[in-house]
Design a protein around this motif. Structure first.
Motif, short mmCIF file in Angstrom:
data_model
loop_
_atom_site.label_atom_id
_atom_site.label_comp_id
_atom_site.label_asym_id
_atom_site.label_seq_id
_atom_site.Cartn_x
_atom_site.Cartn_y
_atom_site.Cartn_z
N ILE A 155 46.88 41.69 39.32
CA ILE A 155 46.00 42.36 38.37
C ILE A 155 45.98 41.54 37.08
O ILE A 155 47.03 41.16 36.55
CB ILE A 155 46.48 43.80 38.05
N ASP A 156 44.76 41.23 36.61
CA ASP A 156 44.61 40.43 35.39
C ASP A 156 43.55 41.12 34.52
O ASP A 156 42.37 40.81 34.62
CB ASP A 156 44.20 39.00 35.76
N GLY A 157 43.99 42.09 33.71
CA GLY A 157 43.05 42.83 32.88
C GLY A 157 42.11 43.64 33.75
O GLY A 157 42.54 44.45 34.58
N ASP A 158 40.79 43.38 33.62
CA ASP A 158 39.82 44.12 34.44
C ASP A 158 39.49 43.39 35.74
O ASP A 158 38.54 43.75 36.43
CB ASP A 158 38.54 44.39 33.63
N LEU A 159 40.28 42.36 36.06
CA LEU A 159 40.08 41.61 37.30
C LEU A 159 41.23 41.85 38.26
O LEU A 159 42.37 42.06 37.84
CB LEU A 159 39.99 40.11 37.03
N VAL A 160 40.91 41.83 39.54
CA VAL A 160 41.96 41.86 40.56
C VAL A 160 41.75 40.61 41.42
O VAL A 160 40.62 40.27 41.77
CB VAL A 160 41.93 43.18 41.39
N ARG A 161 42.86 39.92 41.66
CA ARG A 161 42.80 38.68 42.45
C ARG A 161 43.63 38.88 43.71
O ARG A 161 44.74 39.40 43.66
CB ARG A 161 43.36 37.51 41.65
N VAL A 189 37.68 39.75 41.99
CA VAL A 189 36.63 40.75 41.79
C VAL A 189 36.99 41.64 40.60
O VAL A 189 38.14 41.68 40.17
CB VAL A 189 36.42 41.63 43.05
N ARG A 190 35.99 42.32 40.09
CA ARG A 190 36.23 43.26 39.00
C ARG A 190 36.94 44.49 39.56
O ARG A 190 36.56 45.01 40.61
CB ARG A 190 34.92 43.66 38.33
N ALA A 191 37.94 44.94 38.85
CA ALA A 191 38.75 46.08 39.30
C ALA A 191 38.04 47.40 39.03
O ALA A 191 37.26 47.52 38.10
CB ALA A 191 40.10 46.06 38.58
N GLY A 192 38.33 48.39 39.89
CA GLY A 192 37.91 49.77 39.65
C GLY A 192 36.48 50.11 40.00
O GLY A 192 36.07 51.25 39.83
N LEU A 193 35.69 49.15 40.50
CA LEU A 193 34.29 49.45 40.81
C LEU A 193 34.08 49.79 42.28
O LEU A 193 33.10 50.44 42.64
CB LEU A 193 33.40 48.25 40.44
N GLY A 225 22.42 33.81 36.24
CA GLY A 225 23.52 34.51 35.57
C GLY A 225 24.20 35.54 36.45
O GLY A 225 24.61 36.61 35.98
N THR A 226 24.36 35.23 37.74
CA THR A 226 24.95 36.17 38.69
C THR A 226 26.44 36.37 38.42
O THR A 226 27.17 35.40 38.28
CB THR A 226 24.75 35.64 40.14
N ASP A 227 26.86 37.62 38.35
CA ASP A 227 28.28 37.93 38.20
C ASP A 227 28.89 37.99 39.60
O ASP A 227 28.84 39.01 40.27
CB ASP A 227 28.47 39.27 37.47
N LEU A 228 29.47 36.86 40.03
CA LEU A 228 30.02 36.78 41.38
C LEU A 228 31.27 37.62 41.57
O LEU A 228 31.75 37.79 42.68
CB LEU A 228 30.31 35.31 41.73
N ARG A 229 31.80 38.15 40.48
CA ARG A 229 32.99 39.00 40.57
C ARG A 229 32.64 40.48 40.70
O ARG A 229 33.53 41.31 40.88
CB ARG A 229 33.88 38.78 39.35
N ASP A 230 31.36 40.80 40.60
CA ASP A 230 30.92 42.20 40.70
C ASP A 230 30.93 42.62 42.17
O ASP A 230 30.13 42.14 42.96
CB ASP A 230 29.52 42.34 40.12
N PRO A 231 31.85 43.53 42.56
CA PRO A 231 31.93 43.92 43.97
C PRO A 231 30.74 44.75 44.43
O PRO A 231 30.57 44.97 45.63
CB PRO A 231 33.22 44.72 44.04
N LEU A 232 29.89 45.19 43.50
CA LEU A 232 28.74 46.02 43.84
C LEU A 232 27.42 45.27 43.71
O LEU A 232 26.35 45.87 43.91
CB LEU A 232 28.70 47.27 42.93
N ARG A 233 27.47 43.98 43.40
CA ARG A 233 26.22 43.26 43.15
C ARG A 233 25.37 43.17 44.42
O ARG A 233 25.86 43.26 45.53
CB ARG A 233 26.50 41.87 42.58
#
Length: 194
Positions: free
Chosen positions: A39-45, A78-82, A180-188
């Motif tokens: 866990i790295d802030g709002d990111l999960v790796r 990816v972004r955490a919590g989504l 400008g794609t957010d490749l970390r957005d799990p819902l994109r």
């Protein structure tokens, strides 16, 4: 094998911190693959541990060299919590076992597909393998062993994967960048490919 994995885990901890969770998966006829979560802030790796125990062999080679050959581990951010992205553990382990199971060499620019959503509700069943050396530095091993490369995975929709097959990995990455794609957005959703 154990020495290499100990060094790999140490490199992951140096780059990403302490893992807050880990899971192990063993497939029939393959070595155990672990997936570590950081866990790295709002990111999960998520990082695999076990793929680099053996070098990847050229599928056209008569015999696999037990020492020389490319080695890698996979890293997904990816972004955490989504979304329920923790369900990606098994698909990641499947991807990490691909070199042992299918005799392929996983390298930057390659597409890997698990045939099902990476996590519940995900628009992705495949990933694009990106260049190593960014988030986690390559790990040099004693000669004659090749270094371990930590390859980032970029989730692709089925449309993006099809477009990449025609136009290439670099063209898809440029398309993501220009839009400008957010490749970390799990819902994109899929990037505009017109």
């Amino acid at each position: 094998m154990g020495e290499v994995l100990a060094l790999v885990e140490a490199r992951l901890r140096t780059a990403l911190g302490e893992p807050d969770a880990r899971a192990a998966v063993t497939f029939l006829g393959t070595d155990r693959i672990e997936v570590l979560r950081f866990i790295d802030g709002d990111l999960v790796r998520y990082a695999t541990l076990g793929m680099s125990a053996q070098p990847m062999a050229d599928p056209t080679a008569a015999l696999a060299d037990p020492v020389k050959g490319p080695r890698a581990e996979l890293v997904l951010t990816v972004r955490a919590g989504l979304a329920d992205t923790d369900k990606v553990l098994r698909p990641l382990a499947v991807l990490a076992a691909t070199p042992q199971v299918e005799g392929v060499v996983v390298a930057p620019g390659a597409s890997l597909d698990v045939g099902d959503a990476l996590w519940p509700g995900a628009a992705f069943s495949s990933v694009l393998v990106a260049e190593s050396g960014g988030l986690v530095e390559d790990l040099e091993l004693d000669e004659p062993m090749d270094p371990v490369r930590f390859l980032p995975l970029l989730p692709m929709t089925s449309n993006e994967a099809a477009w990449k097959r025609v136009h290439g990995a670099q063209a898809l990455e440029e398309r993501w960048l220009t839009q400008g794609t957010d490749l970390r957005d799990p819902l994109r959703r899929s990037v505009n490919l017109d």
